[in-house]
Design a protein around this motif. Structure first.
Motif, mmCIF file in Angstrom:
data_model
loop_
_atom_site.group_PDB
_atom_site.id
_atom_site.type_symbol
_atom_site.label_atom_id
_atom_site.label_comp_id
_atom_site.label_asym_id
_atom_site.label_seq_id
_atom_site.Cartn_x
_atom_site.Cartn_y
_atom_site.Cartn_z
ATOM 1 N N ASP A 1 -6.803 5.167 5.811
ATOM 2 C CA ASP A 1 -6.919 4.351 4.592
ATOM 3 C C ASP A 1 -5.985 3.151 4.650
ATOM 4 O O ASP A 1 -6.357 2.035 4.269
ATOM 5 C CB ASP A 1 -6.594 5.195 3.358
ATOM 6 C CG ASP A 1 -7.757 6.072 2.917
ATOM 7 O OD1 ASP A 1 -8.902 5.740 3.266
ATOM 8 O OD2 ASP A 1 -7.500 7.088 2.239
ATOM 9 N N ALA A 2 -4.755 3.392 5.091
ATOM 10 C CA ALA A 2 -3.773 2.305 5.188
ATOM 11 C C ALA A 2 -4.223 1.246 6.184
ATOM 12 O O ALA A 2 -4.096 0.044 5.933
ATOM 13 C CB ALA A 2 -2.413 2.875 5.585
ATOM 14 N N LEU A 3 -4.762 1.689 7.311
ATOM 15 C CA LEU A 3 -5.259 0.740 8.312
ATOM 16 C C LEU A 3 -6.449 -0.045 7.782
ATOM 17 O O LEU A 3 -6.571 -1.248 8.034
ATOM 18 C CB LEU A 3 -5.634 1.481 9.595
ATOM 19 C CG LEU A 3 -4.468 2.018 10.431
ATOM 20 C CD1 LEU A 3 -4.981 2.895 11.567
ATOM 21 C CD2 LEU A 3 -3.605 0.882 10.977
ATOM 22 N N HIS B 1 0.857 -1.181 0.000
ATOM 23 C CA HIS B 1 0.000 0.000 0.000
ATOM 24 C C HIS B 1 0.896 1.234 0.000
ATOM 25 O O HIS B 1 1.948 1.236 0.652
ATOM 26 C CB HIS B 1 -0.910 -0.017 1.234
ATOM 27 C CG HIS B 1 -1.979 1.023 1.231
ATOM 28 N ND1 HIS B 1 -1.751 2.315 1.659
ATOM 29 C CD2 HIS B 1 -3.286 0.971 0.856
ATOM 30 C CE1 HIS B 1 -2.881 3.009 1.549
ATOM 31 N NE2 HIS B 1 -3.826 2.215 1.068
ATOM 32 N N PRO B 2 0.507 2.286 -0.701
ATOM 33 C CA PRO B 2 1.365 3.492 -0.768
ATOM 34 C C PRO B 2 1.600 4.150 0.581
ATOM 35 O O PRO B 2 2.557 4.930 0.719
ATOM 36 C CB PRO B 2 0.601 4.414 -1.721
ATOM 37 C CG PRO B 2 -0.799 3.893 -1.764
ATOM 38 C CD PRO B 2 -0.679 2.424 -1.565
ATOM 39 N N ASN B 3 0.755 3.858 1.571
ATOM 40 C CA ASN B 3 0.928 4.473 2.888
ATOM 41 C C ASN B 3 1.398 3.476 3.946
ATOM 42 O O ASN B 3 1.224 3.693 5.148
ATOM 43 C CB ASN B 3 -0.374 5.124 3.342
ATOM 44 C CG ASN B 3 -0.815 6.243 2.421
ATOM 45 O OD1 ASN B 3 -1.843 6.119 1.742
ATOM 46 N ND2 ASN B 3 -0.036 7.311 2.348
ATOM 47 N N ILE B 4 2.001 2.370 3.495
ATOM 48 C CA ILE B 4 2.561 1.377 4.418
ATOM 49 C C ILE B 4 3.990 1.067 3.993
ATOM 50 O O ILE B 4 4.260 0.845 2.806
ATOM 51 C CB ILE B 4 1.728 0.079 4.413
ATOM 52 C CG1 ILE B 4 0.332 0.341 4.978
ATOM 53 C CG2 ILE B 4 2.420 -1.012 5.233
ATOM 54 C CD1 ILE B 4 -0.592 -0.875 4.948
ATOM 55 N N VAL B 5 4.905 1.074 4.951
ATOM 56 C CA VAL B 5 6.297 0.702 4.687
ATOM 57 C C VAL B 5 6.352 -0.777 4.328
ATOM 58 O O VAL B 5 5.903 -1.627 5.109
ATOM 59 C CB VAL B 5 7.198 1.015 5.897
ATOM 60 C CG1 VAL B 5 8.612 0.485 5.671
ATOM 61 C CG2 VAL B 5 7.234 2.514 6.169
ATOM 62 N N VAL C 1 -3.677 -6.502 12.035
ATOM 63 C CA VAL C 1 -3.929 -5.426 13.001
ATOM 64 C C VAL C 1 -2.584 -4.868 13.441
ATOM 65 O O VAL C 1 -1.656 -5.623 13.743
ATOM 66 C CB VAL C 1 -4.722 -5.952 14.222
ATOM 67 C CG1 VAL C 1 -4.988 -4.829 15.217
ATOM 68 C CG2 VAL C 1 -6.022 -6.585 13.770
ATOM 69 N N HIS C 2 -2.459 -3.558 13.468
ATOM 70 C CA HIS C 2 -1.168 -2.940 13.775
ATOM 71 C C HIS C 2 -0.798 -3.104 15.248
ATOM 72 O O HIS C 2 0.292 -3.525 15.580
ATOM 73 C CB HIS C 2 -1.204 -1.452 13.408
ATOM 74 C CG HIS C 2 0.142 -0.803 13.416
ATOM 75 N ND1 HIS C 2 0.859 -0.583 14.578
ATOM 76 C CD2 HIS C 2 0.919 -0.328 12.414
ATOM 77 C CE1 HIS C 2 2.018 0.004 14.278
ATOM 78 N NE2 HIS C 2 2.070 0.166 12.968
ATOM 79 N N ASN D 1 -14.667 0.817 10.502
ATOM 80 C CA ASN D 1 -13.500 0.590 9.646
ATOM 81 C C ASN D 1 -12.792 1.909 9.369
ATOM 82 O O ASN D 1 -13.350 2.999 9.593
ATOM 83 C CB ASN D 1 -13.906 -0.092 8.332
ATOM 84 C CG ASN D 1 -14.932 0.705 7.549
ATOM 85 O OD1 ASN D 1 -14.649 1.798 7.070
ATOM 86 N ND2 ASN D 1 -16.147 0.162 7.434
ATOM 87 N N GLY D 2 -11.583 1.806 8.891
ATOM 88 C CA GLY D 2 -10.772 2.989 8.638
ATOM 89 C C GLY D 2 -11.299 3.858 7.521
ATOM 90 O O GLY D 2 -11.081 5.079 7.514
#
Length: 471
Positions: free
Chosen positions: A316-318, A264-268, A327-328, A455-456
């Motif tokens: 969005d990333a979550l 995902h563009p917002n997740i490392v 789950v983070h 949800n996110g």
């Protein structure tokens, strides 16, 4: 000590003399009674005397008399060495191999060094021991073993090359895992010109980037494909009890594998995970930027529009991660990276807090940050994505105001407040914020998961709606 030695010698002399005298006396008495009373001559009398004389002679010949036998007895008790039997080469070799098998390499080397003479078989064992030191990155100790080999045979295999290499690597000051604390550097390399860079798995360690709660983060490089990575290390053996370690490692690799599927563009992005001598590591996408912790100070806050945009992207990333079963569990400003050039936000460290399921490590550290935890996470209940959205709500509050919604002087009080007390109205803390933002935070920080955003995507939608009123 002299008196003790004299007493021992006299005691032996008296004992032997007494024993011989008793036997001879018994034989004489028996022969006298039998001969006088029954006219019986004991035919074994003379052979018995001859046998006794022969035994005395054999004793003297074997041990050199009393002076010889007393050497076998530790009479000088004041000397520890006198009471310890010397270890043979076979005994030392067996003990050394056993110690090496248990991972006690230093003690194994001490046993190997005592073995004389040094034959080709022993050189093989020493060579293998040196290689094991190298695998543990204890190059100074490997150098000592190679040096010991050269003292016997300078031409043994490639020992000269191995010795030179171990000397070079020892100069990079690589610290062993077993001696480090949770925040100490396990591969603190100060690379000199012409030396080999330390390796962690298949990755070259370039330099240290920073320290975290469980270990050190390094800049690394995959030499096969030339990719630059960030390597996050965790000294699991230092943080967890031996009985839990196997389960923790299995959980670590499961979480790393699951998080590695996220794209995902917002997740490392996570590329790889591995283990080196109880040092677990994750190789991940290297991003140039900084986390958001510097923007939680009242003097260095981001603008409300920037905060809303970044948190909406994080939501969005979550949402994406939750839909993929991840789950983070530790959403907070420190795990939100802001890229320097593009100003894109990226979440990192998915699943790290899952290692202990919100329990404490053996050093007493709680994995996950209590100030950002949901009530159900603090109580040790099973969590889902809505727990992450609670943590994101806390993060949103802090990024907007420079303070936390729940504050206390002790862990117990903090947990009570998070579970039972209402948070402060965000607009009360900062009056220039739009009132709609208070409704978003209120919903995110509900005590029960059912009352929060489901949800996110829903949370991101509301945040962007508020953002639109600011432009």
């Amino acid at each position: 000590m002299v008196k003790e030695k004299k007493w021992t010698k006299e005691w032996f002399e008296g004992f032997i003399a007494g024993a011989v005298a008793i036997v001879v006396a018994d034989l004489l008495i028996a022969q006298f009674i039998l001969l006088s009373g029954h006219s019986i001559w004991l035919r074994l009398f003379l052979p018995a005397l001859a046998l006794g004389a022969a035994a005395v002679y054999a004793f003297k010949k074997q041990f050199g008399g009393i002076d010889g036998i007393e050497k076998l007895i530790p009479t000088v008790r004041s000397s520890p060495a006198a009471s310890t039997a010397p270890e043979g080469p076979d005994s030392n070799k067996m003990q050394a191999l056993a110690l090496q098998g248990q991972g006690q390499l230093d003690q194994a080397f001490e046993k190997f060094r005592r073995i004389q003479p040094v034959d080709s078989r022993l050189l093989d064992l020493l060579y293998n021991l040196a290689l094991e030191f190298e695998r543990k990155r204890e190059f100074k100790k490997a150098e000592s073993v190679y040096l010991h080999i050269t003292q016997t045979n300078k031409e043994y295999r490639d020992v000269q090359q191995k010795l030179s290499r171990a000397k070079r690597l020892a100069e990079t000051e690589i610290l062993g895992v077993g001696s480090m604390s949770a925040t100490a550097s396990p591969v603190a390399a100060k690379t000199a010109i012409g030396t080999e860079k330390p390796m962690l798995g298949r990755y070259q360690v370039e330099k240290e980037l920073g320290k975290g709660a469980m270990g050190v983060v390094y800049l690394g490089r995959d030499p096969k494909i030339g990719r630059t990575v960030a390597i996050k290390t965790m000294a699991l053996a230092q943080e967890f009890e031996a009985g839990e370690l196997l389960e923790v490692k299995q959980r670590f690799f499961r979480e790393a594998e699951t998080a590695g599927r996220l794209s995902h563009p917002n997740i490392v992005q996570i590329f790889d995970a591995g283990e080196e001598h109880d040092l677990a590591y994750i190789a991940m996408e290297f991003v140039r930027g900084s986390d958001l912790t510097k923007h939680i100070k009242p003097s260095d806050l981001l603008s409300p529009s920037e905060v809303l945009r970044y948190v909406a992207d994080a939501a969005d990333a979550l949402d994406y991660a939750h839909k993929n079963g991840v789950v983070h569990r530790d959403v907070k400003p420190a795990n939100m990276m802001l890229l320097a050039e593009t100003k894109v936000i990226k979440l990192m460290d998915f699943g790290i807090a899952r290692l202990a399921d919100s329990s404490k490590t053996k050093t007493g550290m709680v994995l996950g940050t209590p100030s950002y935890m949901s009530p159900e996470q603090l109580s040790g209940k099973k969590v889902d994505g809505r727990s992450d959205l609670f943590s994101l709500g806390v993060t949103l509050f802090q990024l907007l105001t420079g303070s936390l919604p729940f504050k206390a002087d002790s862990m117990a009080t903090l947990m009570f407040k998070i579970a039972n007390e209402q948070h402060t109205n965000v607009c009360t803390v900062r009056s220039d914020l739009p009132p709609q933002i208070d409704a978003v935070i209120n919903r995110a920080l509900q005590k029960t998961a059912e009352a929060r955003y489901s949800n996110g995507n829903e949370m991101a939608r509301d945040l962007r709606a508020v953002l639109s009123t600011l432009s």
